[in-house]
Motif scaffolding. Structure first.
Motif, short mmCIF file in Angstrom:
data_model
loop_
_atom_site.label_atom_id
_atom_site.label_comp_id
_atom_site.label_asym_id
_atom_site.label_seq_id
_atom_site.Cartn_x
_atom_site.Cartn_y
_atom_site.Cartn_z
N GLN A 197 -5.44 11.84 -3.93
CA GLN A 197 -4.72 13.08 -3.64
C GLN A 197 -4.31 13.80 -4.92
O GLN A 197 -4.48 15.00 -5.06
CB GLN A 197 -3.50 12.78 -2.78
N CYS A 198 -3.79 13.05 -5.90
CA CYS A 198 -3.36 13.67 -7.16
C CYS A 198 -4.57 14.09 -8.02
O CYS A 198 -4.51 15.10 -8.72
CB CYS A 198 -2.45 12.71 -7.95
N ALA A 199 -5.64 13.31 -7.95
CA ALA A 199 -6.84 13.64 -8.73
C ALA A 199 -7.49 14.92 -8.21
O ALA A 199 -8.06 15.68 -8.98
CB ALA A 199 -7.82 12.48 -8.68
N ALA A 200 -7.37 15.18 -6.91
CA ALA A 200 -7.97 16.36 -6.31
C ALA A 200 -7.17 17.63 -6.58
O ALA A 200 -7.71 18.73 -6.53
CB ALA A 200 -8.13 16.17 -4.80
N GLY A 201 -5.88 17.45 -6.85
CA GLY A 201 -5.01 18.64 -7.01
C GLY A 201 -4.79 18.93 -8.40
O GLY A 201 -4.61 19.65 -9.17
N LEU A 203 6.42 -4.93 -10.52
CA LEU A 203 5.53 -3.92 -11.08
C LEU A 203 6.33 -3.01 -12.00
O LEU A 203 7.27 -2.35 -11.56
CB LEU A 203 4.89 -3.10 -9.96
N ASP A 204 5.98 -3.01 -13.27
CA ASP A 204 6.65 -2.17 -14.27
C ASP A 204 8.17 -2.38 -14.27
O ASP A 204 8.94 -1.44 -14.35
CB ASP A 204 6.33 -0.69 -14.04
N SER A 258 -1.40 1.92 -9.25
CA SER A 258 -0.17 2.69 -9.43
C SER A 258 -0.54 4.09 -9.93
O SER A 258 -1.13 4.23 -11.01
CB SER A 258 0.75 1.98 -10.43
N CYS A 259 -0.21 5.10 -9.13
CA CYS A 259 -0.53 6.48 -9.52
C CYS A 259 0.48 6.95 -10.57
O CYS A 259 1.70 6.93 -10.34
CB CYS A 259 -0.50 7.41 -8.30
N THR A 260 -0.03 7.37 -11.70
CA THR A 260 0.84 7.82 -12.80
C THR A 260 1.39 9.22 -12.56
O THR A 260 2.28 9.66 -13.27
CB THR A 260 0.07 7.81 -14.13
N HIS A 261 0.89 9.89 -11.51
CA HIS A 261 1.35 11.25 -11.22
C HIS A 261 2.41 11.27 -10.11
O HIS A 261 3.51 11.76 -10.32
CB HIS A 261 0.15 12.14 -10.84
N CYS A 262 2.10 10.68 -8.94
CA CYS A 262 3.05 10.70 -7.82
C CYS A 262 3.87 9.41 -7.73
O CYS A 262 4.81 9.34 -6.95
CB CYS A 262 2.33 10.95 -6.50
N HIS A 263 3.50 8.42 -8.52
CA HIS A 263 4.22 7.14 -8.63
C HIS A 263 4.12 6.27 -7.38
O HIS A 263 4.86 5.30 -7.26
CB HIS A 263 5.68 7.36 -9.03
N ARG A 264 3.21 6.60 -6.45
CA ARG A 264 3.01 5.72 -5.30
C ARG A 264 2.16 4.54 -5.75
O ARG A 264 1.39 4.63 -6.70
CB ARG A 264 2.31 6.46 -4.16
N VAL A 265 2.32 3.43 -5.05
CA VAL A 265 1.54 2.22 -5.33
C VAL A 265 0.70 1.92 -4.11
O VAL A 265 1.20 1.92 -2.98
CB VAL A 265 2.46 1.03 -5.68
N PHE A 266 -0.59 1.68 -4.32
CA PHE A 266 -1.54 1.44 -3.24
C PHE A 266 -2.08 0.02 -3.34
O PHE A 266 -2.21 -0.53 -4.43
CB PHE A 266 -2.72 2.42 -3.34
N THR A 267 -2.44 -0.54 -2.20
CA THR A 267 -3.08 -1.85 -2.16
C THR A 267 -4.58 -1.64 -2.30
O THR A 267 -5.17 -0.81 -1.60
CB THR A 267 -2.76 -2.56 -0.83
N LEU A 268 -5.20 -2.39 -3.20
CA LEU A 268 -6.65 -2.38 -3.37
C LEU A 268 -7.19 -3.67 -2.75
O LEU A 268 -6.73 -4.75 -3.08
CB LEU A 268 -7.03 -2.33 -4.85
N HIS A 269 -8.17 -3.54 -1.88
CA HIS A 269 -8.67 -4.71 -1.17
C HIS A 269 -9.89 -5.34 -1.83
O HIS A 269 -10.39 -6.36 -1.37
CB HIS A 269 -8.96 -4.36 0.28
N SER A 270 -10.34 -4.76 -2.92
CA SER A 270 -11.44 -5.38 -3.66
C SER A 270 -10.91 -5.84 -5.02
O SER A 270 -9.97 -5.26 -5.55
CB SER A 270 -12.60 -4.40 -3.85
#
Length: 127
Positions: free
Chosen positions: A123-127, A63-64, A81-93
């Protein structure tokens, strides 16, 4: 004593990967595993990731330009991939309807696909 330590280190690293919300970098595996094993070193993490990959218990995700690791056997999925906190999440759909064998316009026959979405995690979108 060395064999027992090795097994404990493997178990902790496996638990870290199993409990993650998505694939992890080597540095993230080290940091999270050190919570249980403060003396754990980076060389041990690399050796353990190599062994777990050879055993097909985990697999690498490119990844990148970086290699991340996640448990095997989780079925078809993609990543966010969150462009703010740089965490990577698994999407199940799956955002695509391209099954293996599908012929894409231009004559391209699909065998598999990988998708990474980029943006802000909840989390980043809410803050």
């Amino acid at each position: 004593m060395t064999a027992t330590r090795s097994t404990r280190q493997r178990d902790v690293i496996s638990r870290v990967l199993d409990g993650a919300e998505g694939p992890l970098t080597v540095a993230e595996v080290l940091r999270r595993a050190q919570a249980d094993l403060p003396g754990l070193g980076i060389a041990t993490v690399y050796r353990t990731l190599k062994l777990l990959t050879e055993q097909r218990r985990i697999h690498p995700v490119a990844l990148d330009g970086e290699t991340l690791y996640e448990p095997s056997g989780r079925g078809h999925h993609h990543h966010f991939s969150c462009t703010h906190c740089h965490r990577v999440f698994t999407l199940h759909s799956c955002p695509l309807n391209l099954p293996a064998g599908h012929t894409y316009p231009g004559g391209f026959v699909v065998e598999a696909h990988e998708v990474t979405l980029y943006g802000r995690c909840p989390q980043c979108a809410a803050g």
